[in-house]
Design a protein around this motif. Structure first.
Motif, PDB file in Angstrom:
ATOM      1  N   TYR A 228     162.297 100.282  57.395  1.00  0.00           N
ATOM      2  CA  TYR A 228     163.153  99.160  57.024  1.00  0.00           C
ATOM      3  C   TYR A 228     163.803  98.482  58.224  1.00  0.00           C
ATOM      4  O   TYR A 228     164.132  97.292  58.160  1.00  0.00           O
ATOM      5  CB  TYR A 228     164.197  99.612  56.014  1.00  0.00           C
ATOM      6  CG  TYR A 228     163.593  99.865  54.664  1.00  0.00           C
ATOM      7  CD1 TYR A 228     163.189  98.794  53.861  1.00  0.00           C
ATOM      8  CD2 TYR A 228     163.366 101.154  54.197  1.00  0.00           C
ATOM      9  CE1 TYR A 228     162.603  99.009  52.637  1.00  0.00           C
ATOM     10  CE2 TYR A 228     162.778 101.377  52.970  1.00  0.00           C
ATOM     11  CZ  TYR A 228     162.399 100.300  52.193  1.00  0.00           C
ATOM     12  OH  TYR A 228     161.797 100.507  50.968  1.00  0.00           O
TER      13      TYR A 228
ATOM     14  N   LYS B 127     161.153  96.122  59.118  1.00  0.00           N
ATOM     15  CA  LYS B 127     161.156  95.019  58.148  1.00  0.00           C
ATOM     16  C   LYS B 127     162.312  94.051  58.427  1.00  0.00           C
ATOM     17  O   LYS B 127     162.176  92.833  58.285  1.00  0.00           O
ATOM     18  CB  LYS B 127     161.251  95.568  56.723  1.00  0.00           C
ATOM     19  CG  LYS B 127     161.145  94.507  55.633  1.00  0.00           C
ATOM     20  CD  LYS B 127     161.235  95.142  54.265  1.00  0.00           C
ATOM     21  CE  LYS B 127     159.965  95.865  53.902  1.00  0.00           C
ATOM     22  NZ  LYS B 127     158.840  94.916  53.666  1.00  0.00           N
TER      23      LYS B 127
ATOM     24  N   GLY C 127     161.874  90.125  59.303  1.00  0.00           N
ATOM     25  CA  GLY C 127     162.528  89.050  58.555  1.00  0.00           C
ATOM     26  C   GLY C 127     163.352  88.137  59.449  1.00  0.00           C
ATOM     27  O   GLY C 127     163.349  86.914  59.264  1.00  0.00           O
TER      28      GLY C 127
ATOM     29  N   ALA D 173     160.987  85.877  61.598  1.00  0.00           N
ATOM     30  CA  ALA D 173     159.929  85.159  60.876  1.00  0.00           C
ATOM     31  C   ALA D 173     159.773  83.718  61.341  1.00  0.00           C
ATOM     32  O   ALA D 173     158.648  83.215  61.486  1.00  0.00           O
ATOM     33  CB  ALA D 173     160.211  85.201  59.377  1.00  0.00           C
TER      34      ALA D 173
ATOM     35  N   ALA E  57     157.056  88.868  64.392  1.00  0.00           N
ATOM     36  CA  ALA E  57     157.410  89.235  63.015  1.00  0.00           C
ATOM     37  C   ALA E  57     156.218  89.863  62.304  1.00  0.00           C
ATOM     38  O   ALA E  57     156.383  90.830  61.541  1.00  0.00           O
ATOM     39  CB  ALA E  57     157.882  88.000  62.259  1.00  0.00           C
TER      40      ALA E  57
ATOM     41  N   GLY F 292     156.087  93.519  60.761  1.00  0.00           N
ATOM     42  CA  GLY F 292     155.765  93.608  59.346  1.00  0.00           C
ATOM     43  C   GLY F 292     154.622  94.573  59.089  1.00  0.00           C
ATOM     44  O   GLY F 292     154.651  95.348  58.120  1.00  0.00           O
TER      45      GLY F 292
ATOM     46  N   GLU G 131     165.336  88.006  50.412  1.00  0.00           N
ATOM     47  CA  GLU G 131     164.424  87.712  51.501  1.00  0.00           C
ATOM     48  C   GLU G 131     164.053  88.999  52.234  1.00  0.00           C
ATOM     49  O   GLU G 131     164.664  90.053  52.014  1.00  0.00           O
ATOM     50  CB  GLU G 131     165.068  86.719  52.477  1.00  0.00           C
ATOM     51  CG  GLU G 131     165.365  85.364  51.848  1.00  0.00           C
ATOM     52  CD  GLU G 131     165.946  84.390  52.856  1.00  0.00           C
ATOM     53  OE1 GLU G 131     165.887  84.691  54.071  1.00  0.00           O
ATOM     54  OE2 GLU G 131     166.457  83.338  52.436  1.00  0.00           O
ATOM     55  N   THR G 132     163.054  88.879  53.112  1.00  0.00           N
ATOM     56  CA  THR G 132     162.565  90.066  53.813  1.00  0.00           C
ATOM     57  C   THR G 132     163.658  90.747  54.620  1.00  0.00           C
ATOM     58  O   THR G 132     163.802  91.977  54.595  1.00  0.00           O
ATOM     59  CB  THR G 132     161.403  89.690  54.749  1.00  0.00           C
ATOM     60  OG1 THR G 132     160.342  89.100  53.981  1.00  0.00           O
ATOM     61  CG2 THR G 132     160.867  90.921  55.464  1.00  0.00           C
ATOM     62  N   TRP G 133     164.463  89.947  55.317  1.00  0.00           N
ATOM     63  CA  TRP G 133     165.496  90.560  56.156  1.00  0.00           C
ATOM     64  C   TRP G 133     166.613  91.179  55.311  1.00  0.00           C
ATOM     65  O   TRP G 133     167.256  92.136  55.735  1.00  0.00           O
ATOM     66  CB  TRP G 133     166.050  89.544  57.158  1.00  0.00           C
ATOM     67  CG  TRP G 133     166.992  88.521  56.600  1.00  0.00           C
ATOM     68  CD1 TRP G 133     166.675  87.297  56.109  1.00  0.00           C
ATOM     69  CD2 TRP G 133     168.419  88.644  56.513  1.00  0.00           C
ATOM     70  NE1 TRP G 133     167.810  86.641  55.697  1.00  0.00           N
ATOM     71  CE2 TRP G 133     168.897  87.440  55.943  1.00  0.00           C
ATOM     72  CE3 TRP G 133     169.342  89.638  56.840  1.00  0.00           C
ATOM     73  CZ2 TRP G 133     170.252  87.213  55.701  1.00  0.00           C
ATOM     74  CZ3 TRP G 133     170.689  89.416  56.604  1.00  0.00           C
ATOM     75  CH2 TRP G 133     171.123  88.206  56.040  1.00  0.00           C
ATOM     76  N   HIS G 134     166.808  90.646  54.083  1.00  0.00           N
ATOM     77  CA  HIS G 134     167.771  91.269  53.170  1.00  0.00           C
ATOM     78  C   HIS G 134     167.312  92.681  52.798  1.00  0.00           C
ATOM     79  O   HIS G 134     168.094  93.640  52.862  1.00  0.00           O
ATOM     80  CB  HIS G 134     167.908  90.438  51.889  1.00  0.00           C
ATOM     81  CG  HIS G 134     168.544  89.109  52.095  1.00  0.00           C
ATOM     82  ND1 HIS G 134     168.284  88.029  51.261  1.00  0.00           N
ATOM     83  CD2 HIS G 134     169.412  88.660  53.035  1.00  0.00           C
ATOM     84  CE1 HIS G 134     168.984  86.990  51.672  1.00  0.00           C
ATOM     85  NE2 HIS G 134     169.672  87.348  52.754  1.00  0.00           N
TER      86      HIS G 134
ATOM     87  N   GLY H 217     165.194  94.505  54.445  1.00  0.00           N
ATOM     88  CA  GLY H 217     165.235  95.323  55.655  1.00  0.00           C
ATOM     89  C   GLY H 217     166.627  95.843  55.952  1.00  0.00           C
ATOM     90  O   GLY H 217     166.807  97.005  56.308  1.00  0.00           O
TER      91      GLY H 217
END
Length: 284
Positions: A101, A104, A108, A111, A118, A122, A258-261, A263
């Motif tokens: 994570y 990840k 994010g 990105a 990124a 990923g 979102e992806t960073w959330h 992560g």
């Protein structure tokens, strides 16, 4: 014997004499002031090619040795803790979760700034996640053992806790086979008509499992107001938030993170898990 002269205004204390004797240096007085002659064995002439050595060099070497010992002692404890974690399945999974994570999270955040970087993070996150899923293929047996030992929850303080515990065990026993079907379908080992449907079912049981365990922690631990158990509730809440985000859009907040959330949530949960593991091991 070869003679070497030490020229210094510093003094060589008895403590230094012990160190010097250990390397074969002999002298008469226990304290050396100003200029004294020290006899070295012949074998040391192959390594020492100077005729004058400043006493300060001995002091520096001693300080470096002492600092290296201190640094080694300080580093050995976290290293031992890490190795202890990696020797257990649960501890290794926590480390891998943190790697997964955190990667990840970086993916994010990068990105838009650096798509190529990124993508690499990923990919790394995806591979680690796959490795964790592979290791969970044999979790049925420990889960079965736990369920048999738990039984109908007679050891729980009240009936509500017992019901929640039994329900959580039932959900977990359904979750693991469903996850295996998803894993086999992902690797093209079996054919299923609608793989996405199985992924949704897998997420639903994951959410249910975390929710039931969260309720158990809330009822039992908040009343006790124990610090470590409240931290467990925070970790389970983060896991629940993450699990719901894997549901299809329209199911609570499914698909909205979102992806960073994801992560950030996963990294925080993993960090809490590692902290709890270390604290638990330190008590034994």
């Amino acid at each position: 014997m070869s003679t070497f002269v030490i020229r210094s205004q510093h003094s060589l204390t008895c403590g230094w004499s012990v160190n010097c004797e250990q390397v074969g240096v002999s002298y008469v007085n226990s304290r050396v002031n100003n200029t004294q002659n020290i006899q070295l064995p012949p074998q040391f002439t192959n390594y020492i090619r100077v005729s004058e050595v400043e006493l300060v060099s001995f002091e520096i070497i001693s300080d470096l040795v002492q600092y290296s010992v201190l640094i080694s002692a300080k580093m050995s404890k976290p290293l031992n803790t890490l190795c202890d974690m990696l020797e257990t399945y649960g501890g290794r999974d926590k480390v891998m979760k943190a790697l997964c994570y955190s990667a990840k999270l970086v993916a994010g955040l990068q990105a838009k700034k650096n798509p190529e970087l990124a993508k690499k993070f990923g990919t790394f996150s995806s591979k680690i996640s796959g490795a964790r899923a592979t290791l969970r293929l044999v979790d049925d047996f420990p889960m079965l053992q736990y369920s048999l030992e738990y039984g109908l929850g007679k050891s729980e303080p009240d009936r509500t806790m017992s019901i929640l515990g039994v329900l959580a065990n039932i959900v977990d026993h359904i979750y693991y086979p469903v996850e295996k079907i998803c894993w086999l379908a992902e690797h093209n080992l079996i054919n299923v008509q609608d793989p996405d449907k199985w992924d949704v079912i897998n997420s639903v049981f994951w959410v249910m499992s975390i929710y039931l365990n969260l309720m158990r922690e809330n009822i039992e631990k908040i009343l006790a107001r124990q610090r470590m158990e409240i931290i467990t509730i925070v970790r389970l809440t983060l896991d629940f938030t993450h699990a719901v985000s894997t549901l299809p859009k329209g199911w609570l907040w499914g698909g909205r993170l979102e992806t960073w959330h994801v992560g950030l949530i996963g990294t925080t949960s993993a960090a809490i898990g590692i902290y709890q593991f270390i604290k638990k091991r330190s008590k034994h």
